[in-house]
Motif scaffolding. Structure first.
Motif, PDB file in Angstrom:
ATOM      1  N   LEU A  31       0.729  -4.102  13.719  1.00 53.41           N
ATOM      2  CA  LEU A  31       0.659  -3.377  12.792  1.00 53.41           C
ATOM      3  C   LEU A  31      -0.297  -2.756  12.026  1.00 53.41           C
ATOM      4  O   LEU A  31      -1.612  -2.249  11.425  1.00 53.41           O
ATOM      5  N   ILE A  32      -0.100  -3.687  10.694  1.00 55.10           N
ATOM      6  CA  ILE A  32      -0.989  -3.742   9.289  1.00 55.10           C
ATOM      7  C   ILE A  32      -2.041  -4.539   9.281  1.00 55.10           C
ATOM      8  O   ILE A  32      -3.066  -3.530   8.637  1.00 55.10           O
ATOM      9  N   GLN A  33      -2.187  -5.129  10.392  1.00 54.00           N
ATOM     10  CA  GLN A  33      -3.351  -5.366  10.500  1.00 54.00           C
ATOM     11  C   GLN A  33      -4.760  -4.366  11.317  1.00 54.00           C
ATOM     12  O   GLN A  33      -5.561  -4.288  10.730  1.00 54.00           O
ATOM     13  N   ARG A  34      -3.501  -3.781  12.767  1.00 57.99           N
ATOM     14  CA  ARG A  34      -4.870  -2.817  12.820  1.00 57.99           C
ATOM     15  C   ARG A  34      -5.671  -1.255  11.785  1.00 57.99           C
ATOM     16  O   ARG A  34      -6.109  -0.886  11.656  1.00 57.99           O
ATOM     17  N   ILE A  35      -3.894  -1.511  10.600  1.00 56.62           N
ATOM     18  CA  ILE A  35      -4.574  -0.230   9.709  1.00 56.62           C
ATOM     19  C   ILE A  35      -5.590  -0.700   8.719  1.00 56.62           C
ATOM     20  O   ILE A  35      -6.465  -0.122   8.257  1.00 56.62           O
ATOM     21  N   LEU A  36      -5.457  -2.104   8.734  1.00 54.95           N
ATOM     22  CA  LEU A  36      -6.346  -2.837   7.488  1.00 54.95           C
ATOM     23  C   LEU A  36      -7.352  -2.868   8.186  1.00 54.95           C
ATOM     24  O   LEU A  36      -8.388  -2.550   7.247  1.00 54.95           O
ATOM     25  N   THR A  37      -7.616  -3.033   9.450  1.00 55.60           N
ATOM     26  CA  THR A  37      -9.176  -3.028  10.862  1.00 55.60           C
ATOM     27  C   THR A  37      -9.790  -1.561  10.396  1.00 55.60           C
ATOM     28  O   THR A  37     -11.013  -1.440  10.005  1.00 55.60           O
ATOM     29  N   GLU A  38      -8.700  -1.195  10.031  1.00 57.28           N
ATOM     30  CA  GLU A  38      -9.562   0.574  10.031  1.00 57.28           C
ATOM     31  C   GLU A  38     -10.142   0.854   8.302  1.00 57.28           C
ATOM     32  O   GLU A  38     -10.216   1.723   8.564  1.00 57.28           O
ATOM     33  N   PHE A  39      -9.441   0.430   8.096  1.00 61.54           N
ATOM     34  CA  PHE A  39      -9.434   0.982   6.378  1.00 61.54           C
ATOM     35  C   PHE A  39      -9.865  -0.640   5.439  1.00 61.54           C
ATOM     36  O   PHE A  39      -8.258  -1.169   5.482  1.00 61.54           O
ATOM     37  N   PRO A  40     -10.649  -0.884   5.977  1.00 63.52           N
ATOM     38  CA  PRO A  40     -10.952  -2.467   5.110  1.00 63.52           C
ATOM     39  C   PRO A  40     -11.051  -2.203   3.687  1.00 63.52           C
ATOM     40  O   PRO A  40     -11.059  -3.072   2.617  1.00 63.52           O
ATOM     41  N   ASN A  41     -10.462  -0.504   3.215  1.00 62.44           N
ATOM     42  CA  ASN A  41     -11.520  -0.739   1.633  1.00 62.44           C
ATOM     43  C   ASN A  41      -9.420  -0.642   0.808  1.00 62.44           C
ATOM     44  O   ASN A  41      -9.250  -0.589  -0.469  1.00 62.44           O
ATOM     45  N   ILE A  42      -8.681  -0.968   1.671  1.00 62.26           N
ATOM     46  CA  ILE A  42      -7.306  -1.844   1.213  1.00 62.26           C
ATOM     47  C   ILE A  42      -6.907  -2.466   0.762  1.00 62.26           C
ATOM     48  O   ILE A  42      -7.470  -3.993   1.160  1.00 62.26           O
ATOM     49  N   LYS A  43      -6.642  -2.568  -1.149  1.00 58.64           N
ATOM     50  CA  LYS A  43      -7.226  -4.060  -1.668  1.00 58.64           C
ATOM     51  C   LYS A  43      -4.845  -4.533  -1.654  1.00 58.64           C
ATOM     52  O   LYS A  43      -4.781  -5.243  -2.423  1.00 58.64           O
ATOM     53  N   ALA A  44      -4.404  -3.466  -1.740  1.00 56.48           N
ATOM     54  CA  ALA A  44      -2.740  -3.193  -1.887  1.00 56.48           C
ATOM     55  C   ALA A  44      -2.019  -2.800  -0.815  1.00 56.48           C
ATOM     56  O   ALA A  44      -2.114  -2.027  -0.340  1.00 56.48           O
ATOM     57  N   ALA A  45      -1.279  -3.616  -0.867  1.00 57.25           N
ATOM     58  CA  ALA A  45       0.166  -2.831   0.090  1.00 57.25           C
ATOM     59  C   ALA A  45       1.689  -3.290  -0.242  1.00 57.25           C
ATOM     60  O   ALA A  45       2.140  -4.067  -1.126  1.00 57.25           O
ATOM     61  N   GLY A  46       2.865  -2.032  -0.381  1.00 52.25           N
ATOM     62  CA  GLY A  46       3.638  -1.815  -0.807  1.00 52.25           C
ATOM     63  C   GLY A  46       4.769  -1.801   0.386  1.00 52.25           C
ATOM     64  O   GLY A  46       3.781  -1.272   1.649  1.00 52.25           O
ATOM     65  N   VAL A  47       5.595  -3.101   0.832  1.00 54.63           N
ATOM     66  CA  VAL A  47       6.806  -2.887   2.087  1.00 54.63           C
ATOM     67  C   VAL A  47       7.698  -2.632   1.562  1.00 54.63           C
ATOM     68  O   VAL A  47       8.381  -2.674  -0.128  1.00 54.63           O
ATOM     69  N   GLY A  48       8.490  -1.580   1.846  1.00 55.29           N
ATOM     70  CA  GLY A  48      10.062  -0.745   1.738  1.00 55.29           C
ATOM     71  C   GLY A  48      11.100  -1.271   3.056  1.00 55.29           C
ATOM     72  O   GLY A  48      10.802  -1.187   4.091  1.00 55.29           O
ATOM     73  N   LEU A  49      12.057  -1.901   2.609  1.00 62.58           N
ATOM     74  CA  LEU A  49      13.098  -2.447   3.908  1.00 62.58           C
ATOM     75  C   LEU A  49      13.950  -2.142   3.568  1.00 62.58           C
ATOM     76  O   LEU A  49      15.033  -1.672   2.273  1.00 62.58           O
ATOM     77  N   PRO A  50      15.243  -2.167   4.450  1.00 64.77           N
ATOM     78  CA  PRO A  50      17.098  -1.819   4.312  1.00 64.77           C
ATOM     79  C   PRO A  50      17.727  -2.760   4.000  1.00 64.77           C
ATOM     80  O   PRO A  50      18.208  -3.023   5.364  1.00 64.77           O
TER      81      PRO A  50
END
Length: 332
Positions: A129-148
């Motif tokens: 899923l992250i790869q699909r989002i990065l492909t659609e928005f190639p300007n993404i330079k950072a990601a924040g991940v939240g987990l329980p």
């Protein structure tokens, strides 16, 4: 915002850049004089920084102000398209889980958002899923991940969604996607998002308690504008408080014990309450129970939050933006 201590002239210049960009994002737009007031730097220093940032389009020169007798002052704004940030979190358990995400501009504006069921419940599903989002928005330079769960130095120690347990998620994502990544637990992000949206000028402790369907409690705390992580990132794990059969108590009794404990140890000015087993109608009962143990002058304000989603996403976005800016500036 925390910046490393200055040790060299180069680091002082970098620190000035961080101060100016942070002020620009907070103000929306500003003149050199306004930035000087906001940062404590001289007008000349602000001008030097703005010239440098304008040369690579990180900062945009806007229209000049209406003249009041002298040369019209130039206004500046941080370029929202300079980079984008992905905020993504997984919620639930092995029984049922969801993935929720947003893409935000460099100034925090929402560009896109989505959610989907976490199926199949595998780590590869999350990464694809992250790869699909990065492909659609190639300007993404950072990601924040939240987990329980509990996350220590980028590695998931424990998690309600077991596929993440033991995974060095920050390292894996950085190597796989080639972007800056930070991971933290759900309550730290949510507490910070609530603080930023509702208590931004408060220096006293602020806490956030979440009561899910499953028999446990989550808590995050912000003190003087900073998330309280603890020595081993274990701060807020209130399910480990030494009360017998906490999960068998009525919700009001269970919550009251945690609120009283927080009041005695951290003394928060405000505690936000959320979760499917919490309602605004519960607050008077909580107050009555807590006041049996806490003098009224020490009782925190209890605030009901119908959903943690907006607080959670805002916390991920703002903390990731702050830390990515520091990472770029100071290479940390």
């Amino acid at each position: 915002m925390i910046t490393p201590l200055n040790r060299t002239t180069r680091e002082m210049k970098i620190n000035n850049v961080v101060l100016v960009t942070h002020a620009l994002k907070s103000l929306g737009s500003a003149t050199k004089a306004e930035l000087a007031v906001a940062t404590g730097l001289s007008i000349a220093t602000c001008g030097t920084v703005l010239n440098e940032l304008s040369s690579n389009s990180e900062v945009l020169a806007l229209e000049r102000e209406v003249s009041r007798g002298g040369r019209p002052a130039q206004r500046y704004a941080y370029n929202p398209d300079y980079f984008s940030v992905l905020s993504i979190y997984a919620q639930g358990s092995d029984a049922a889980a969801q993935i929720i995400w947003t893409v935000n501009s460099a100034t925090g504006g929402c560009l896109a958002q989505g959610e989907e069921r976490f199926l199949p419940l595998q780590l590869e599903t999350f990464y694809q899923l992250i790869q699909r989002i990065l492909t659609e928005f190639p300007n993404i330079k950072a990601a924040g991940v939240g987990l329980p769960g509990v996350i220590v130095k980028g590695t998931v120690a424990t998690c309600d969604i077991s596929v993440f347990a033991g995974v060095p998620v920050e390292q894996q994502m950085r190597e796989r996607f080639g972007i800056y990544v930070q991971a933290d637990n759900d309550m730290n992000y949510t507490a910070y998002g609530f603080y930023r949206s509702s208590c931004m000028d408060v220096t006293a402790p602020v806490a956030y308690i979440f009561k899910p369907e499953v028999p446990c409690l989550g808590c995050g705390m912000v003190i003087n504008g900073q998330v309280l992580q603890g020595a081993s990132q274990f701060a807020g794990e209130v399910s480990h408080l030494p009360f017998t059969d906490m999960d068998k108590l009525p919700v009001a009794d269970e919550m009251a014990k945690v609120i009283v404990s927080l009041a005695a140890i951290v003394n928060p000015v405000t505690i936000a309450l959320s979760g499917p087993k919490i309602s605004e109608a519960l607050i008077p009962d909580l107050l009555e129970r807590c006041l049996l143990h806490i003098p009224a002058q020490h009782m925190p304000e209890l605030v009901y939050r119908p959903s943690m989603r907006q607080d959670y996403l805002q916390g991920i976005t703002e903390l990731t933006l702050n830390n990515y800016n520091r990472h770029v500036a100071f290479s940390i």
